[in-house]
Design a protein around this motif. Structure first.
Motif, PDB file in Angstrom:
ATOM      1  N   PHE A  63       0.796  -1.226   0.000  1.00  0.00           N
ATOM      2  CA  PHE A  63       0.000   0.000   0.000  1.00  0.00           C
ATOM      3  C   PHE A  63       0.832   1.280   0.000  1.00  0.00           C
ATOM      4  CE2 PHE A  63      -2.925  -3.208   1.483  1.00  0.00           C
ATOM      5  CZ  PHE A  63      -4.116  -2.860   0.864  1.00  0.00           C
ATOM      6  N   ARG A  66      -0.796   4.161  -1.776  1.00  0.00           N
ATOM      7  CA  ARG A  66      -2.174   4.505  -1.431  1.00  0.00           C
ATOM      8  C   ARG A  66      -2.373   5.027  -0.023  1.00  0.00           C
ATOM      9  NH1 ARG A  66      -4.690  -1.015  -3.210  1.00  0.00           N
ATOM     10  NH2 ARG A  66      -2.543  -1.669  -3.054  1.00  0.00           N
ATOM     11  N   LEU A  67      -1.340   4.895   0.826  1.00  0.00           N
ATOM     12  CA  LEU A  67      -1.445   5.368   2.203  1.00  0.00           C
ATOM     13  C   LEU A  67      -0.262   6.247   2.565  1.00  0.00           C
ATOM     14  CD1 LEU A  67      -2.527   2.110   4.084  1.00  0.00           C
ATOM     15  CD2 LEU A  67      -3.959   4.084   3.582  1.00  0.00           C
ATOM     16  N   TRP A  75      -3.290   9.282   9.473  1.00  0.00           N
ATOM     17  CA  TRP A  75      -3.243   8.579   8.186  1.00  0.00           C
ATOM     18  C   TRP A  75      -4.061   9.303   7.134  1.00  0.00           C
ATOM     19  CZ3 TRP A  75      -0.026   4.817   6.880  1.00  0.00           C
ATOM     20  CH2 TRP A  75       0.627   4.138   7.904  1.00  0.00           C
ATOM     21  N   ALA A  77      -5.361   8.696   2.867  1.00  0.00           N
ATOM     22  CA  ALA A  77      -5.510   7.724   1.783  1.00  0.00           C
ATOM     23  C   ALA A  77      -5.648   8.475   0.468  1.00  0.00           C
ATOM     24  CB  ALA A  77      -6.729   6.849   2.025  1.00  0.00           C
ATOM     25  N   ASP A  79      -7.265   9.082  -2.955  1.00  0.00           N
ATOM     26  CA  ASP A  79      -8.574   8.744  -3.521  1.00  0.00           C
ATOM     27  C   ASP A  79      -8.598   8.805  -5.044  1.00  0.00           C
ATOM     28  OD1 ASP A  79      -8.654  11.445  -4.133  1.00  0.00           O
ATOM     29  OD2 ASP A  79     -10.287  11.924  -2.752  1.00  0.00           O
ATOM     30  N   TRP A  83      -4.832  13.374  -1.646  1.00  0.00           N
ATOM     31  CA  TRP A  83      -4.649  12.674  -0.376  1.00  0.00           C
ATOM     32  C   TRP A  83      -5.696  13.211   0.587  1.00  0.00           C
ATOM     33  CZ3 TRP A  83      -1.699   8.544   0.145  1.00  0.00           C
ATOM     34  CH2 TRP A  83      -0.679   8.335  -0.783  1.00  0.00           C
ATOM     35  N   ASP A  86      -7.863   9.967   6.418  1.00  0.00           N
ATOM     36  CA  ASP A  86      -8.447   8.631   6.497  1.00  0.00           C
ATOM     37  C   ASP A  86      -9.472   8.571   7.622  1.00  0.00           C
ATOM     38  OD1 ASP A  86      -9.030   5.970   6.229  1.00  0.00           O
ATOM     39  OD2 ASP A  86      -7.204   5.276   7.214  1.00  0.00           O
ATOM     40  N   HIS A  90      -9.437   3.367   5.951  1.00  0.00           N
ATOM     41  CA  HIS A  90      -8.683   2.734   4.859  1.00  0.00           C
ATOM     42  C   HIS A  90      -7.417   2.048   5.367  1.00  0.00           C
ATOM     43  CE1 HIS A  90     -11.210   4.334   1.680  1.00  0.00           C
ATOM     44  NE2 HIS A  90     -11.137   5.532   2.250  1.00  0.00           N
ATOM     45  N   ALA A  91      -6.695   2.701   6.267  1.00  0.00           N
ATOM     46  CA  ALA A  91      -5.438   2.134   6.774  1.00  0.00           C
ATOM     47  C   ALA A  91      -5.710   0.856   7.565  1.00  0.00           C
ATOM     48  CB  ALA A  91      -4.699   3.160   7.631  1.00  0.00           C
ATOM     49  N   ALA A  94      -6.535  -1.865   5.211  1.00  0.00           N
ATOM     50  CA  ALA A  94      -5.331  -2.296   4.504  1.00  0.00           C
ATOM     51  C   ALA A  94      -4.574  -3.327   5.331  1.00  0.00           C
ATOM     52  CB  ALA A  94      -4.444  -1.091   4.194  1.00  0.00           C
TER      53      ALA A  94
END
Length: 158
Positions: A63, A66-67, A75, A77, A79, A83, A86, A90-91, A94
């Motif tokens: 990830f 994406r993170l 955090w 994410a 999209d 950014w 979060d 999402h984290a 993950a």
């Protein structure tokens, strides 16, 4: 108990002249020690480490694009355009995905199965995320995000 890898690792360090039993030890940087240990073991970081650290490295592999973890903010994410904070978990999802993928590999690997079991709790997942937040791939500061004050982010991502 020492393993053959440990003996090979330390013998290689001695051969490289970084330390000797009869001279004052030379202080090596942490990076050089880690690089040499991984070079001698021939294994990626997620196979060298165990528990939450192992899964933090697996999270990084899966990830990284994406993170992101911003120190002091938490955090974020990606999209597809920007950014975003979060606030939807999402984290956490993950980490759960990484653990689920590890289950497929765990058949016959008792050490991996034990590591998965240690991380399958709210505290275990939070621990993986806390460790991952310090990995260079994820760790960002606010200064890093606002490096050029003349750039303007617009809706189409340009």
């Amino acid at each position: 108990m020492t393993t053959a890898m440990d003996d090979d690792y330390w013998n290689a360090l001695l051969a490289d002249g970084e330390s000797s039993a009869f001279s004052a030890p030379v202080k090596a940087s942490a990076e050089s020690v880690v690089d040499k240990r991984q070079a001698h073991s021939g294994e990626p970081p997620d196979e060298v480490h165990h528990g939450q650290v192992r899964f933090a490295y697996r999270l990084e592999q899966a990830f990284a694009d994406r993170l992101m973890h911003v120190h002091g903010l938490g955090w974020f994410a990606y999209d597809g355009t920007r950014w975003a904070p979060d606030d939807q978990g999402h984290a956490t999802r993950a980490v759960v995905d990484v653990l689920r993928e590890a289950h497929a590999e765990a058949f016959g690997d008792k050490a991996l199965a034990k590591d998965i079991a240690r991380c399958e709790s709210a505290a275990g997942i939070a621990g993986v995320l806390q460790i991952a937040s310090a990995l260079e791939t994820f760790a960002v500061t606010v200064r890093d995000l606002d490096a050029d004050p003349w750039l303007l982010n617009v809706g189409n991502g340009t």
